[in-house]
Design an enzyme around this catalytic site. Structure first.
Site, short mmCIF file in Angstrom:
data_model
loop_
_atom_site.label_atom_id
_atom_site.label_comp_id
_atom_site.label_asym_id
_atom_site.label_seq_id
_atom_site.Cartn_x
_atom_site.Cartn_y
_atom_site.Cartn_z
N GLY A 53 0.84 -1.20 0.00
CA GLY A 53 0.00 0.00 0.00
C GLY A 53 0.86 1.24 0.00
CB CYS A 81 5.27 -3.96 0.24
SG CYS A 81 6.24 -4.57 -1.13
CE1 TYR A 82 1.04 0.75 5.80
CE2 TYR A 82 -0.50 -1.09 6.01
CZ TYR A 82 -0.05 0.15 6.41
OH TYR A 82 -0.68 0.79 7.45
CG HIS A 167 5.24 -5.22 -5.45
ND1 HIS A 167 4.01 -5.16 -4.85
CD2 HIS A 167 5.86 -4.06 -5.17
CE1 HIS A 167 3.88 -4.00 -4.24
NE2 HIS A 167 4.99 -3.32 -4.40
CD GLU A 169 2.27 -7.97 -6.35
OE1 GLU A 169 2.96 -8.83 -5.76
OE2 GLU A 169 2.08 -6.83 -5.88
CG ASP A 224 -16.43 -6.94 -21.13
OD1 ASP A 224 -15.80 -7.98 -21.40
OD2 ASP A 224 -15.89 -5.86 -20.88
CE LYS A 363 -12.31 -7.84 -22.78
NZ LYS A 363 -13.31 -6.76 -22.79
#
Ligand code: XMP
Length: 507
Positions: A53, A81-82, A167, A169, A224, A363
């Site tokens: 964050g 992290c945070y 991170h 990710e 969509d 998606k």
């Protein structure tokens, strides 16, 4: 769907939090995003991840977590992290503030290639983004990795709490997926993410929420809204699908959309209002003004057609639901309608009349669901097309002649991309108009005509884009055909601008 052993991701506000959810799902597990305040009601998590964050733990309004609630689940927890810094404080350590920011690639040195770091290299590139670091490490903690300089960047507290200062990710963390996978392997019986189960639950959920009311939805022919309409139809509820044809569609697009829906057995109602839109747009050259006119008119036409809706369904996807996965209001604030009318949707939402069945999907998952619903691949693989249609590909004022020229050039370009197997390799492609007349020769005569720009880009999320190195022979074929077949064009240009600084569309 939180009554299964899923991965709960608590969002402390990092721009990458959604990516964590995505990576977990790519690893085959169901993951869901929550606000930290929801920690006491996560249902049945099998593992919990605390995201990064933007705040510092020492900030006055720094987000906190109810540690007892977190601990009560008895499952593995990973702080990113945070999240790691917060865990260190909860275990009795502290966080050292610094105004020196470590941002970008860094080398990760695991203390041992086991546990979180099994099967990775002894020096792995990871993506750092922090200024604070953990300090006063508590007694029950151990350092399980450092950076090149020996600073602890990964901790373990007890046997089921882990922290990482990078991170995993983002793709810049080369072995991030393995690290996440190792963490998830510590969880017992995580539920797999199976789209078929999801579909069944969605259909049941839709039936339960809609009952015998009528639900309206807008369709554009895009992925969509198509999946949404077919899903509602499959649920057997009373659907009214409305297609507003604003006259800014591509060649034969309206007919194709109608034919596609007819093939899928879904009735759609076309509201033909090209004249209305083109009339209001006549002589308007300013891009913002054009967008505003189209956005406002679109909403007016849609709501005039709908009248008093019993329920409204929208094809909002997970990435549209950024701020909060649970707060209905912030979901609505992300709906891609024009700001001045969002209030109308908010009102409906307040009354429980808005249905967003796709709001938990990304998606590619929507495409998978679409395939499961029997929607043909060519519809699911369609490139994105902007709401304001060809208007954003026609700089300056819009006329029927310009639209005709764009449609013809675009049909040739897209047709050629498809014929050569390039359509699927490109994220988005189109031909637009450059309304500047230049001199040329056609036959034996001098010509004085416009130019067309061909644009083909690859992108992941439309935030950045790169132009595609299409084969020269393909470009030559497109150019020859356009110059020979399209009346009004005597020059073909290929747009080699990256985004940023250019945007994908010209307006
Ligand atoms: P830009 O031109 O901003 O486009 O690089 C990024 C992506 O968004 C699409 N786009 C829009 N989509 N309404 C939409 O629904 C719009 O007003 C709009 N403007 C751009 C564009 O086609 C590209 O995929």
């Amino acid at each position: 769907m939180n009554e299964i052993d899923h991965v709960a991701v608590l969002d402390f506000g990092s721009q990458y939090t959604q990516l964590i959810v995505r990576r977990v799902r790519e690893l085959g597990h169901y993951a869901k995003l929550y606000e930290p305040e929801e920690v006491a009601s996560l249902g049945k998590p099998g593992a919990i991840i605390l995201s990064g964050g933007p705040k510092s733990t020492s900030d006055e309004d720094a987000p906190d977590i109810d540690f007892d609630a977190l601990d009560s689940y008895g499952v593995p927890v990973l702080g990113v992290c945070y999240g790691m810094q917060l865990l260190n404080i909860k275990f009795g350590g502290s966080v050292k503030s610094s105004n020196r920011r470590e941002y970008g690639p860094a080398e990760l040195k695991p203390s041992a290639l086991e546990g979180l770091y099994a099967d990775i290299s002894d020096s792995s590139q990871v993506w750092m983004s922090h200024s604070d670091t953990v300090s006063d490490l508590p007694d029950n903690s151990k350092v399980i990795a450092t950076n090149k300089g020996g600073t602890p960047v990964s901790l373990q507290w007890g046997d089921r709490y882990f922290g990482i200062q990078f991170h995993p990710e983002v793709t810049h963390s080369h072995e991030g997926n393995t690290i996440l996978k190792n963490f998830l392997s510590l969880a017992k019986d995580l539920a797999p993410f199976i789209i078929e189960d999801f579909k069944r639950e969605m259909l049941d959920g839709i039936r339960a929420k809609v009952g015998d009311k009528q639900v309206v939805c807008g369709v554009s022919g895009g992925v969509d809204s198509t999946v949404l309409a077919v899903l509602l139809n499959e649920a057997g509820v009373n659907v009214r699908a409305i297609f507003v044809d604003h006259g800014l569609m591509r060649m034969n697009e309206g007919d194709e959309v109608r034919a596609n829906f007819a093939r899928m057995g879904v009735d759609i109602e076309t509201v033909e209002c090209s004249e209305l839109f083109l009339g209001k747009l006549a002589g308007v050259a300013d891009p913002e003004e054009k967008r505003k006119i189209i956005g406002n008119l679109f909403i007016d036409v849609f709501w005039d057609t709908v009248g008093d809706a019993e329920m409204l369904a929208q094809g909002t996807l997970y990435p549209d639901v950024i701020e909060s996965a649970s707060n209905a209001k912030s979901k609505a604030s992300k709906i891609k309608t024009h700001h001045n009318r969002v209030q109308r949707i908010l009102d409906l939402q307040e009354q429980g009349k808005v249905l967003e069945p796709l709001a938990e999907l990304f998606k590619d998952e929507v495409r998978e669901l679409g395939a499961l619903l029997g929607i043909e691949q060519d519809i699911l693989d369609r490139h994105p097309f902007p709401g304001p249609g060809l208007a954003v590909r026609c700089p300056g004022d819009i006329t029927e002649k310009k639209l005709r020229v764009i449609r013809e050039c675009d049909a040739i370009f897209i047709g050629t991309l498809k014929a050569h197997g390039w359509y699927g390799k490109v994220w988005q492609a189109y031909a637009g108009l450059i309304p500047v007349k230049t001199v040329g020769v056609k036959g034996d005569e001098r010509s004085y005509e416009w130019a067309t720009n061909l644009r083909a880009v690859i992108s992941e999320d439309a935030m950045t884009a790169d132009w595609v190195e299409l084969p020269p022979a393909l470009l030559r074929e497109v150019s020859n055909r356009i110059l020979n077949e399209v009346d009004g064009i005597n020059r073909v240009l290929y747009d080699i601008s990256t985004k940023p600084p250019a945007s994908i569309e010209w307006e």
